[in-house]
Design a protein around this motif. Structure first.
Motif, PDB file in Angstrom:
ATOM      1  N   LYS A   1       0.839  -1.140  -0.089  1.00  0.00           N
ATOM      2  CA  LYS A   1       0.038   0.044  -0.031  1.00  0.00           C
ATOM      3  C   LYS A   1       0.898   1.294   0.044  1.00  0.00           C
ATOM      4  O   LYS A   1       1.866   1.302   0.808  1.00  0.00           O
ATOM      5  CB  LYS A   1      -0.926   0.019   1.391  1.00  0.00           C
ATOM      6  N   LYS A   2       0.734   2.244  -0.937  1.00  0.00           N
ATOM      7  CA  LYS A   2       1.585   3.284  -1.038  1.00  0.00           C
ATOM      8  C   LYS A   2       0.923   4.620  -1.586  1.00  0.00           C
ATOM      9  O   LYS A   2      -0.141   4.486  -2.325  1.00  0.00           O
ATOM     10  CB  LYS A   2       2.829   2.938  -1.970  1.00  0.00           C
ATOM     11  N   TRP A   3       1.286   5.691  -1.111  1.00  0.00           N
ATOM     12  CA  TRP A   3       0.490   6.680  -1.519  1.00  0.00           C
ATOM     13  C   TRP A   3       1.699   7.969  -1.783  1.00  0.00           C
ATOM     14  O   TRP A   3       2.702   7.883  -1.477  1.00  0.00           O
ATOM     15  CB  TRP A   3      -0.240   7.595  -0.432  1.00  0.00           C
ATOM     16  N   LYS A   4       1.508   8.910  -2.606  1.00  0.00           N
ATOM     17  CA  LYS A   4       2.388   9.851  -3.238  1.00  0.00           C
ATOM     18  C   LYS A   4       2.268  11.255  -2.028  1.00  0.00           C
ATOM     19  O   LYS A   4       3.411  11.490  -2.161  1.00  0.00           O
ATOM     20  CB  LYS A   4       1.890  10.453  -4.569  1.00  0.00           C
ATOM     21  N   THR A   5       1.414  11.214  -1.243  1.00  0.00           N
ATOM     22  CA  THR A   5       1.193  12.162  -0.311  1.00  0.00           C
ATOM     23  C   THR A   5       1.163  11.665   1.050  1.00  0.00           C
ATOM     24  O   THR A   5       0.288  10.732   0.970  1.00  0.00           O
ATOM     25  CB  THR A   5       0.252  13.446  -0.495  1.00  0.00           C
ATOM     26  N   GLN A   6       1.566  12.335   2.129  1.00  0.00           N
ATOM     27  CA  GLN A   6       1.299  11.872   3.263  1.00  0.00           C
ATOM     28  C   GLN A   6      -0.285  12.111   3.808  1.00  0.00           C
ATOM     29  O   GLN A   6      -0.840  11.056   4.530  1.00  0.00           O
ATOM     30  CB  GLN A   6       2.354  12.640   4.299  1.00  0.00           C
ATOM     31  N   LYS A   7      -0.949  12.837   3.161  1.00  0.00           N
ATOM     32  CA  LYS A   7      -2.242  13.124   3.584  1.00  0.00           C
ATOM     33  C   LYS A   7      -3.051  11.905   3.020  1.00  0.00           C
ATOM     34  O   LYS A   7      -3.978  11.499   3.609  1.00  0.00           O
ATOM     35  CB  LYS A   7      -2.624  14.429   2.819  1.00  0.00           C
ATOM     36  N   GLY A   8      -2.696  11.455   1.808  1.00  0.00           N
ATOM     37  CA  GLY A   8      -3.429  10.211   1.291  1.00  0.00           C
ATOM     38  C   GLY A   8      -3.300   9.009   2.014  1.00  0.00           C
ATOM     39  O   GLY A   8      -4.227   8.349   2.394  1.00  0.00           O
TER      40      GLY A   8
END
Length: 167
Positions: free
Chosen positions: A38-45
């Motif tokens: 699981k990964k996101w481009k932003t910390q907010k995501g």
């Protein structure tokens, strides 16, 4: 750069990065296949789903926890479209024939009786190749397993019937 969920055990030791499988029903960790995680481009995501996954991980790991951290660099798998684009650039448009298959078929309602790969008619009207087997409940009667070749992700789809080749 991606943000991910770092998995810690109940002794506060990092053991890997969180990923899910079986249509997000199973939660596990890895320290080698980071492209699965699981990964996101932003910390907010990453924050949006954190509570959900953290509570599941606490239960699964019997007291462990997750932290949102910057993931180490990893090589992402190429999509089928980008692999095709590379071939087109190298060999040209004329040298790569499009694969087409034509056959006559009849639609059989329900699911086949034997395990194997078939062409299925899905509820949305599309035809996909999928695998029928004895999946654990509730995926054992009307649901088939399909893979998305772009990101090599397996998921389940409800089907209306399957196609039998007519000789």
């Amino acid at each position: 750069m991606y943000y991910g969920y770092r998995c810690y055990n109940s002794e506060d030791k990092p053991i890997g990065w969180l990923y899910t499988h079986n249509s997000d029903t199973e939660i596990v960790w890895t320290d080698t296949k980071l492209n699965w995680c699981k990964k996101w481009k932003t910390q907010k995501g990453a924050v949006n789903s954190f509570d959900h996954f953290n509570s599941r991980w606490k239960f699964k790991s019997e007291g462990g926890y997750l932290k949102i951290e910057v993931m180490p660099e990893f090589e992402e798998p190429e999509s089928a479209a980008s692999r095709k684009q590379k071939l087109l650039e190298e060999w040209g448009d004329d040298n790569i024939p499009e694969a087409t298959t034509t056959f006559k078929f009849e639609l059989i309602k329900g699911l086949p009786e034997e395990h194997g790969t078939y062409l299925f008619l899905l509820e949305n009207g599309s035809i996909k190749q999928g695998y029928f087997s004895s999946f654990p409940y509730p995926n054992h009667e009307e649901v088939i397993r399909i893979t998305n070749c772009e990101d090599e992700y397996f998921y389940y789809e409800k089907c209306v019937g399957w196609l039998k080749k007519v000789e």
